[in-house]
Design a protein around this motif. Structure first.
Motif, PDB file in Angstrom:
ATOM      1  N   ALA B 101      25.734   5.022   9.249  1.00  0.00           N
ATOM      2  CA  ALA B 101      24.468   5.207  10.194  1.00  0.00           C
ATOM      3  C   ALA B 101      23.628   3.817  10.458  1.00  0.00           C
ATOM      4  O   ALA B 101      22.659   3.809  11.239  1.00  0.00           O
ATOM      5  N   ILE B 104      24.349   3.957  14.306  1.00  0.00           N
ATOM      6  CA  ILE B 104      24.394   5.093  15.090  1.00  0.00           C
ATOM      7  C   ILE B 104      22.736   4.471  14.715  1.00  0.00           C
ATOM      8  O   ILE B 104      22.299   4.849  16.095  1.00  0.00           O
ATOM      9  N   ASN B 105      21.803   4.177  13.722  1.00  0.00           N
ATOM     10  CA  ASN B 105      20.637   4.698  14.770  1.00  0.00           C
ATOM     11  C   ASN B 105      19.528   3.193  14.290  1.00  0.00           C
ATOM     12  O   ASN B 105      18.837   2.698  13.923  1.00  0.00           O
ATOM     13  N   GLY B 107      19.551   2.090  11.179  1.00  0.00           N
ATOM     14  CA  GLY B 107      19.963   2.041   9.283  1.00  0.00           C
ATOM     15  C   GLY B 107      18.369   1.402   9.169  1.00  0.00           C
ATOM     16  O   GLY B 107      17.040   1.415   9.935  1.00  0.00           O
ATOM     17  N   PHE B 161      31.110   9.027  16.325  1.00  0.00           N
ATOM     18  CA  PHE B 161      30.789   8.454  15.563  1.00  0.00           C
ATOM     19  C   PHE B 161      31.039   9.371  14.644  1.00  0.00           C
ATOM     20  O   PHE B 161      31.663  10.072  14.057  1.00  0.00           O
ATOM     21  N   PRO B 163      28.547   9.712  11.607  1.00  0.00           N
ATOM     22  CA  PRO B 163      27.610   8.960  10.145  1.00  0.00           C
ATOM     23  C   PRO B 163      27.687   9.080   9.067  1.00  0.00           C
ATOM     24  O   PRO B 163      28.539   9.277   8.060  1.00  0.00           O
ATOM     25  N   CYS B 165      25.387   7.145   4.500  1.00  0.00           N
ATOM     26  CA  CYS B 165      25.064   6.095   4.896  1.00  0.00           C
ATOM     27  C   CYS B 165      25.475   5.888   3.546  1.00  0.00           C
ATOM     28  O   CYS B 165      24.680   6.005   1.445  1.00  0.00           O
ATOM     29  N   LEU B 187      34.179  16.757  12.586  1.00  0.00           N
ATOM     30  CA  LEU B 187      33.319  16.478  11.150  1.00  0.00           C
ATOM     31  C   LEU B 187      32.360  17.888  11.151  1.00  0.00           C
ATOM     32  O   LEU B 187      31.446  18.188  11.355  1.00  0.00           O
ATOM     33  N   LEU B 192      30.211  16.340   7.659  1.00  0.00           N
ATOM     34  CA  LEU B 192      28.831  15.769   8.622  1.00  0.00           C
ATOM     35  C   LEU B 192      27.658  15.647   7.301  1.00  0.00           C
ATOM     36  O   LEU B 192      26.790  16.087   7.205  1.00  0.00           O
ATOM     37  N   HIS B 193      27.412  14.060   7.020  1.00  0.00           N
ATOM     38  CA  HIS B 193      25.792  13.537   6.708  1.00  0.00           C
ATOM     39  C   HIS B 193      25.031  12.689   7.390  1.00  0.00           C
ATOM     40  O   HIS B 193      25.245  11.372   7.563  1.00  0.00           O
ATOM     41  N   TYR B 194      23.833  12.757   7.159  1.00  0.00           N
ATOM     42  CA  TYR B 194      23.404  11.549   7.971  1.00  0.00           C
ATOM     43  C   TYR B 194      22.607  10.510   6.976  1.00  0.00           C
ATOM     44  O   TYR B 194      22.635   9.219   7.087  1.00  0.00           O
ATOM     45  N   ASP B 195      23.436  11.310   4.903  1.00  0.00           N
ATOM     46  CA  ASP B 195      22.112  10.271   3.810  1.00  0.00           C
ATOM     47  C   ASP B 195      23.464   9.408   3.461  1.00  0.00           C
ATOM     48  O   ASP B 195      24.706  10.266   3.767  1.00  0.00           O
TER      49      ASP B 195
END
Lengths: 240, 195
Positions: B101, B104-105, B107, B161, B163, B165, B187, B192-195
């Motif tokens: 994360a 990518i952003n 975090g 990328f 993603p 965390c 993915l 594929l998870h952003y958390d």
């Protein structure tokens, strides 16, 4: 024999007055959307539900279905545009999923998963948007607002309270609370309101709930938003 | 991920010269959590080490990045040193991958972005009862802080990328396996998870 239109390779039955999106969802066919809610008037603002009808792009949530209409939705071209829209929503706000209580139940996040978003692609705005914790039972975290106006419409149309509004124009559009102080705690907003339960992201959050359901066991951890939405809305199967 | 044998990278084509791809990793403004998740591929590390040589990485403690095939970057950029190392990685790695994360952003470190840097330094070094006379450190050895923490794609071109965390060990392994086999990583749902 009911009237039908075609959505990609499927024949979708519809009743007079139904929009393309309403008919598709009733037939358990998912079209990405964020600002549409079945209990509220369509707004046509998020543009995620953009489809092509007769070669022209239109919002599936506002265009009424018509007999024999040929609608394109799940195409590489349209999904690429939807992905860019979602990426712009991510960089315009502060969407830090790991620290968001709504992660796993968030429709923006789930839609981004659905569209295969691996990065926000664009440069981040990192806007400064203070939170509003003035209400005893609800927290407002404006960092995550995508301006879908669902809370605005729910409060006006269903609750008859008019608690929320979108103020400003263009890039400066933002969600406000209709109180002289601008604070949610100074309104008659309550947990029984429709507006308390329609936010597709993590702006309107009940206090003291937090991570009661752990990350990894939430709605969109278990199923994709396409499967979830189709199963919740569908009343009859789409005809191939 | 169940059958590890089925997940091995494809062997090099017959007649190809024997040369292991080089892999470099670094943590910039990160917490090393992504590296910990990388280690979580567990016994698949033995498979990996058959197929790659580690260049600069916390695993080797090499300080300079050499010519590499794949570079994994954990963390965003929060100071001048991060920017320099990121540019060196971009220069030396054929494929650059943002891992997690923060890369990518921005975090967690990017949570400071809405607060002016001077206010932050004042709050940390002048308001803390434990640092009554310290002042804001200005040693020449310390890299200068950027006014904001940025994801790495805002500084260099990033090829892929991962993603999360942190990203799961399975997601990291899946991407490495695809890259080593010469495929574009994919993915799907669940990975594929952003958390």
């Amino acid at each position: 024999m009911s009237k039908t239109f075609t959505l990609d390779d499927k024949r979708i039955p519809f009743e007079d007055g139904q929009t393309i999106l309403q008919a598709a969802l009733a037939a358990s066919v998912y079209i990405p959307h964020l600002c549409y809610h079945p209990d509220l008037e369509p707004h046509g603002s998020c543009k995620l539900c953009t489809v092509k009808v007769g070669g022209r792009q239109t919002a599936a949530c506002t265009l009424r279905a018509a007999e024999g209409m040929a609608v394109e939705s799940d195409t590489g071209e349209i999904n690429a545009q939807r992905l860019a829209l979602v990426q712009m929503l991510f960089v315009e706000g502060n969407h830090f999923c790991p620290s968001c209580e709504q992660s796993g139940d968030c429709r923006l996040q789930a839609t981004a998963y659905q569209l295969g978003m691996l990065s926000p692609h664009f440069d981040h705005f990192f806007p400064n948007r203070p939170v509003d914790a003035s209400h005893p039972d609800f927290l407002l975290d404006f960092n995550r607002c995508i301006l879908c106006s669902l809370c605005v419409r729910a409060s006006r149309e269903v609750d008859g309270k008019n608690v929320f509004a979108l103020a400003g124009r263009g890039l400066k559009t933002h969600l406000i609370v209709n109180a002289p102080s601008g604070k949610l705690g100074d309104t008659d907003f309550g947990g029984a309101d429709k507006a308390a339960h329609v936010c597709p992201v993590g702006v309107i959050l009940p206090k003291r709930r937090g991570f009661a359901v752990p990350i990894g066991e939430r709605t969109f951890d278990k199923s994709s938003i396409a499967d979830y939405v189709a199963s919740r809305h569908g009343k009859r199967g789409g005809e191939k | 991920m169940t059958a590890h044998d089925a997940t091995r990278p494809a062997p090099p084509p017959a007649g190809a010269p024997e040369r292991k791809p080089k892999l470099a990793t670094v943590s910039l403004a990160g917490c090393f959590g992504c590296h910990m998740s990388f280690l979580d591929i567990d016994e698949r590390l033995f498979t990996l080490i058959e197929h790659v040589t580690f260049d600069r990485s916390p695993f080797t403690d090499k300080k300079e990045v050499g010519e590499c095939d794949i570079g994994l970057i954990e963390g965003g950029v929060c100071n001048a040193e991060n920017v320099q190392i990121l540019r060196e990685f971009r220069q030396h790695c054929k494929i650059l991958v943002a891992l997690g994360a923060c890369a990518i952003n921005g975090g967690l470190p990017a949570q400071r972005n809405s607060i002016p840097l001077s206010s932050l330094l004042q709050a940390v070094y002048y308001s803390s009862p434990r640092l009554p006379h310290g002042g804001i450190p200005d040693d020449a050895e310390l890299p200068l802080l950027l006014d904001k923490v940025h994801p790495i794609h805002e500084v260099v071109k990033v090829d892929y990328f991962i993603p999360g965390c942190p990203p799961s060990a399975d997601a990291i392994w899946s991407v490495l396996r695809d890259l080593l086999a010469g495929r574009a990583p994919v993915l799907g749902h669940g990975m594929l998870h952003y958390d």
